[in-house]
Motif scaffolding. Structure first.
Motif, PDB file in Angstrom:
ATOM      1  N   GLU A  33       0.730  -1.382  -0.128  1.00  0.00           N
ATOM      2  CA  GLU A  33      -0.148   0.347  -0.060  1.00  0.00           C
ATOM      3  C   GLU A  33       0.621   1.248   0.029  1.00  0.00           C
ATOM      4  OE1 GLU A  33      -2.885  -0.010   2.892  1.00  0.00           O
ATOM      5  OE2 GLU A  33      -4.215  -2.434   2.408  1.00  0.00           O
ATOM      6  N   ALA A  34       2.014   0.607   0.923  1.00  0.00           N
ATOM      7  CA  ALA A  34       2.883   2.173   0.994  1.00  0.00           C
ATOM      8  C   ALA A  34       3.495   2.545  -0.813  1.00  0.00           C
ATOM      9  CB  ALA A  34       3.972   1.963   2.398  1.00  0.00           C
ATOM     10  N   LEU A  35       3.483   1.560  -1.323  1.00  0.00           N
ATOM     11  CA  LEU A  35       4.422   1.667  -2.427  1.00  0.00           C
ATOM     12  C   LEU A  35       4.039   2.127  -3.637  1.00  0.00           C
ATOM     13  CD1 LEU A  35       6.495  -1.968  -2.146  1.00  0.00           C
ATOM     14  CD2 LEU A  35       7.034   0.879  -2.309  1.00  0.00           C
ATOM     15  N   ASN A  36       2.203   1.443  -3.492  1.00  0.00           N
ATOM     16  CA  ASN A  36       1.134   1.900  -3.741  1.00  0.00           C
ATOM     17  C   ASN A  36       1.133   4.042  -4.323  1.00  0.00           C
ATOM     18  OD1 ASN A  36       0.949  -0.128  -5.800  1.00  0.00           O
ATOM     19  ND2 ASN A  36      -0.638  -1.234  -3.873  1.00  0.00           N
ATOM     20  N   ARG A  37       0.681   4.174  -3.074  1.00  0.00           N
ATOM     21  CA  ARG A  37       1.086   5.324  -2.356  1.00  0.00           C
ATOM     22  C   ARG A  37       1.768   6.200  -3.499  1.00  0.00           C
ATOM     23  NH1 ARG A  37      -1.066   3.582   2.272  1.00  0.00           N
ATOM     24  NH2 ARG A  37       0.986   3.957   3.787  1.00  0.00           N
ATOM     25  N   LEU A  38       2.958   5.437  -3.049  1.00  0.00           N
ATOM     26  CA  LEU A  38       3.927   6.245  -3.310  1.00  0.00           C
ATOM     27  C   LEU A  38       4.101   6.823  -5.122  1.00  0.00           C
ATOM     28  CD1 LEU A  38       7.019   7.657  -2.481  1.00  0.00           C
ATOM     29  CD2 LEU A  38       7.460   5.049  -3.269  1.00  0.00           C
ATOM     30  N   ILE A  39       3.474   5.328  -5.732  1.00  0.00           N
ATOM     31  CA  ILE A  39       3.804   4.831  -7.051  1.00  0.00           C
ATOM     32  C   ILE A  39       2.873   6.232  -7.818  1.00  0.00           C
ATOM     33  CG2 ILE A  39       3.486   3.458  -9.515  1.00  0.00           C
ATOM     34  CD1 ILE A  39       4.159   1.241  -7.428  1.00  0.00           C
ATOM     35  N   SER A  40       2.042   6.417  -7.021  1.00  0.00           N
ATOM     36  CA  SER A  40       0.330   7.089  -7.323  1.00  0.00           C
ATOM     37  C   SER A  40       1.073   8.020  -7.769  1.00  0.00           C
ATOM     38  CB  SER A  40      -1.174   6.300  -6.780  1.00  0.00           C
ATOM     39  OG  SER A  40      -1.015   5.942  -6.344  1.00  0.00           O
ATOM     40  N   ASN A  41       1.433   8.794  -5.811  1.00  0.00           N
ATOM     41  CA  ASN A  41       1.988  10.239  -6.738  1.00  0.00           C
ATOM     42  C   ASN A  41       3.538  10.281  -6.945  1.00  0.00           C
ATOM     43  OD1 ASN A  41       0.537  10.687  -3.799  1.00  0.00           O
ATOM     44  ND2 ASN A  41       1.736   9.971  -1.913  1.00  0.00           N
ATOM     45  N   GLU A 305      14.906  18.292 -13.028  1.00  0.00           N
ATOM     46  CA  GLU A 305      15.146  17.734 -11.994  1.00  0.00           C
ATOM     47  C   GLU A 305      13.121  16.760 -12.305  1.00  0.00           C
ATOM     48  OE1 GLU A 305      15.047  17.510  -7.707  1.00  0.00           O
ATOM     49  OE2 GLU A 305      16.198  18.652  -9.631  1.00  0.00           O
ATOM     50  N   LEU A 306      12.517  17.031 -12.556  1.00  0.00           N
ATOM     51  CA  LEU A 306      10.980  15.956 -12.915  1.00  0.00           C
ATOM     52  C   LEU A 306      11.918  14.588 -13.192  1.00  0.00           C
ATOM     53  CD1 LEU A 306       8.536  18.023 -13.963  1.00  0.00           C
ATOM     54  CD2 LEU A 306       8.736  17.165 -12.021  1.00  0.00           C
ATOM     55  N   ARG A 307      13.402  14.191 -14.116  1.00  0.00           N
ATOM     56  CA  ARG A 307      13.891  13.341 -14.944  1.00  0.00           C
ATOM     57  C   ARG A 307      14.474  12.732 -13.243  1.00  0.00           C
ATOM     58  NH1 ARG A 307      15.869  15.370 -18.649  1.00  0.00           N
ATOM     59  NH2 ARG A 307      13.475  15.021 -19.907  1.00  0.00           N
ATOM     60  N   ARG A 308      15.244  13.405 -12.957  1.00  0.00           N
ATOM     61  CA  ARG A 308      15.552  12.907 -11.868  1.00  0.00           C
ATOM     62  C   ARG A 308      15.043  12.441 -10.889  1.00  0.00           C
ATOM     63  NH1 ARG A 308      17.912  14.430  -7.745  1.00  0.00           N
ATOM     64  NH2 ARG A 308      16.884  16.485  -7.165  1.00  0.00           N
ATOM     65  N   GLN A 309      13.982  13.151 -10.899  1.00  0.00           N
ATOM     66  CA  GLN A 309      12.706  12.682  -9.440  1.00  0.00           C
ATOM     67  C   GLN A 309      12.194  11.203  -9.889  1.00  0.00           C
ATOM     68  OE1 GLN A 309      10.396  15.164  -8.147  1.00  0.00           O
ATOM     69  NE2 GLN A 309      11.565  16.701  -7.212  1.00  0.00           N
ATOM     70  N   ARG A 310      11.785  11.531 -11.359  1.00  0.00           N
ATOM     71  CA  ARG A 310      11.812   9.668 -11.955  1.00  0.00           C
ATOM     72  C   ARG A 310      12.630   8.291 -11.692  1.00  0.00           C
ATOM     73  NH1 ARG A 310       9.909  10.101 -18.351  1.00  0.00           N
ATOM     74  NH2 ARG A 310      12.287  10.116 -17.989  1.00  0.00           N
ATOM     75  N   ASP A 311      13.716   9.250 -12.390  1.00  0.00           N
ATOM     76  CA  ASP A 311      14.802   7.913 -12.143  1.00  0.00           C
ATOM     77  C   ASP A 311      14.624   7.316 -10.385  1.00  0.00           C
ATOM     78  OD1 ASP A 311      14.898   7.919 -14.287  1.00  0.00           O
ATOM     79  OD2 ASP A 311      16.376   9.716 -14.342  1.00  0.00           O
ATOM     80  N   GLU A 312      15.131   8.333 -10.064  1.00  0.00           N
ATOM     81  CA  GLU A 312      15.185   7.981  -8.094  1.00  0.00           C
ATOM     82  C   GLU A 312      14.084   6.968  -7.441  1.00  0.00           C
ATOM     83  OE1 GLU A 312      15.348  12.158  -5.839  1.00  0.00           O
ATOM     84  OE2 GLU A 312      17.441  12.347  -6.946  1.00  0.00           O
ATOM     85  N   VAL A 313      12.624   7.752  -7.943  1.00  0.00           N
ATOM     86  CA  VAL A 313      11.457   7.094  -7.835  1.00  0.00           C
ATOM     87  C   VAL A 313      11.591   5.497  -8.229  1.00  0.00           C
ATOM     88  CG1 VAL A 313       8.813   6.518  -8.043  1.00  0.00           C
ATOM     89  CG2 VAL A 313      10.249   8.776  -7.136  1.00  0.00           C
ATOM     90  N   ALA A 314      12.263   5.194  -9.786  1.00  0.00           N
ATOM     91  CA  ALA A 314      11.843   4.030 -10.399  1.00  0.00           C
ATOM     92  C   ALA A 314      13.615   3.332  -9.485  1.00  0.00           C
ATOM     93  CB  ALA A 314      12.515   4.488 -12.059  1.00  0.00           C
ATOM     94  N   ALA A 315      14.743   3.748  -9.079  1.00  0.00           N
ATOM     95  CA  ALA A 315      15.575   2.927  -8.557  1.00  0.00           C
ATOM     96  C   ALA A 315      15.242   2.460  -7.061  1.00  0.00           C
ATOM     97  CB  ALA A 315      16.594   4.030  -8.092  1.00  0.00           C
ATOM     98  N   ILE A 316      13.600   3.465  -6.494  1.00  0.00           N
ATOM     99  CA  ILE A 316      13.557   3.250  -5.378  1.00  0.00           C
ATOM    100  C   ILE A 316      12.663   1.822  -5.209  1.00  0.00           C
ATOM    101  CG2 ILE A 316      12.106   3.981  -3.055  1.00  0.00           C
ATOM    102  CD1 ILE A 316      13.765   6.657  -3.864  1.00  0.00           C
ATOM    103  N   LEU A 317      12.169   1.971  -6.357  1.00  0.00           N
ATOM    104  CA  LEU A 317      11.238   0.495  -6.683  1.00  0.00           C
ATOM    105  C   LEU A 317      11.535  -0.250  -6.709  1.00  0.00           C
ATOM    106  CD1 LEU A 317       8.246   2.102  -8.868  1.00  0.00           C
ATOM    107  CD2 LEU A 317       8.081   1.888  -6.457  1.00  0.00           C
ATOM    108  N   ASP A 318      13.229  -0.366  -7.678  1.00  0.00           N
ATOM    109  CA  ASP A 318      13.058  -1.158  -8.383  1.00  0.00           C
ATOM    110  C   ASP A 318      14.294  -2.151  -7.024  1.00  0.00           C
ATOM    111  OD1 ASP A 318      12.068  -1.512 -10.753  1.00  0.00           O
ATOM    112  OD2 ASP A 318      13.986  -0.018 -11.677  1.00  0.00           O
TER     113      ASP A 318
END
Length: 331
Positions: A33-41, A305-318
């Motif tokens: 659920e936390a990951l889903n919320r993080l993905i939704s955000n 910055e948005l691309r970097r944040q997206r990469d960071e989020v993708a890395a965290i999810l991975d």
């Protein structure tokens, strides 16, 4: 962010396996659920970033289109300015030609007016001459009638008893009668000579009158022709004047438009020269261009910055996916 405590990772060993499994399942559900919320955000942030990026692209495209339109308008204005200058030059030349034609027509009108005045001054008094001829004819008729009456009275004294009287004395001799007859013939000859002279004078006066009448008729015809020519030239002069005034008005309008375009051209040339100087100095061409460049830079930084944040989020999810895979209990 996902928080996993040491207690949650290391469950109580005293619990039974089923409780531990249920507890581990609950932890995984919370993590999901936390990951889903993080993905939704993250998806919301990515959607907002995509919209901002698309808006920035649209603004850049609109700006490029506007710049192209302004360049096209500037080219059109330059072309119009050249056309206006050519039209002004042609109008100035045409106005000079019209001025020359007007000057020539005015000289011709002045010459015609002078000729008309001279013709009127030199034209004889036809009415006076006609009256004089009529008076001479009347006098001649009266003289002829009086001559005939006197001749009749002289030849036949009995026709007028008041003028006849008996002559006293003796009857003249033949020689005396011949002498008197000769004297009367001489007087008759003198009267005939006088009558012939008057006839000659009458013929000369008649010829002179006919000649003067012909000259007067010619003078009237010539005067009418000159008046018609003067009227024609005056009409042409009025038409040329109206055309010249219309041309002057049109030239004034063209001149005002040309001055306005020239002022716009000078202003654009000043802006272009200032932009070149600023470019040579390493600065932006204009303040608006600098602001637009700063905005584009900020947009690119935001996108980066948005691309970097997206990469960071993708890395965290991975990473979370790897951790979950590694900590799962084998069945």
């Amino acid at each position: 962010m996902l928080r996993v405590t040491a207690r949650s990772l290391n469950p109580d060993p005293n619990r039974n396996p089923q409780s531990q499994l249920h507890h581990h399942f609950l932890l995984q559900m919370e993590s999901i659920e936390a990951l889903n919320r993080l993905i939704s955000n993250a998806e919301g942030a990515m959607t907002a970033s995509r919209k901002n990026y698309e808006a920035a692209i649209a603004a850049r495209n609109n700006t490029g289109i506007m710049l192209i339109d302004r360049n096209d308008e500037l080219a059109v204005l330059h072309e119009k300015a050249h056309l206006q200058e050519a039209q002004i030059a042609a109008g100035t030349m045409e106005l000079g030609l019209r001025d020359n034609e007007t000057r020539v027509l005015r000289l011709q009108v002045t010459e015609l007016e002078r000729s008309i005045h001279a013709t009127r001054v030199s034209m004889p008094d036809v009415e006076g001459i006609d009256k004089e001829v009529a008076s001479l004819k009347t006098d001649l008729y009266k003289a002829r009638h009086a001559s005939e009456v006197l001749s009749d009275n002289l030849e036949d004294p009995s026709a007028n008893a008041a003028r006849a009287r008996l002559l006293g004395g003796k009857i003249p001799e033949k020689d005396e009668l011949v002498a008197k007859l000769q004297s009367l013939e001489d007087r008759l000859s003198m009267k005939k000579d006088a009558l012939l002279d008057k006839s000659t004078v009458l013929d000369e006066v008649s010829q002179l009158t006919d000649a003067l009448r012909g000259e007067a008729a010619d003078g009237r015809a010539t005067g009418a022709q000159l008046a018609a020519a003067a009227n024609s030239y005056q009409q042409k002069l009025r038409a040329v004047t109206r055309k010249m005034m219309a041309t002057i008005s049109e030239l004034s309008l063209y001149q005002a438009t040309a001055l306005k375009l020239h002022a716009n051209k000078e202003e654009l040339e000043h802006l272009l020269e200032a932009a070149r100087q600023r470019l040579a100095a390493g600065q932006a061409p204009t303040d608006e261009a600098e602001l637009e460049w700063d905005s584009m830079c900020r947009q690119e930084q935001t996108v980066e910055e948005l691309r970097r944040q997206r990469d960071e989020v993708a890395a965290i999810l991975d990473a979370k996916g790897a951790v979950q895979h590694s900590t799962a209990d084998a069945r």
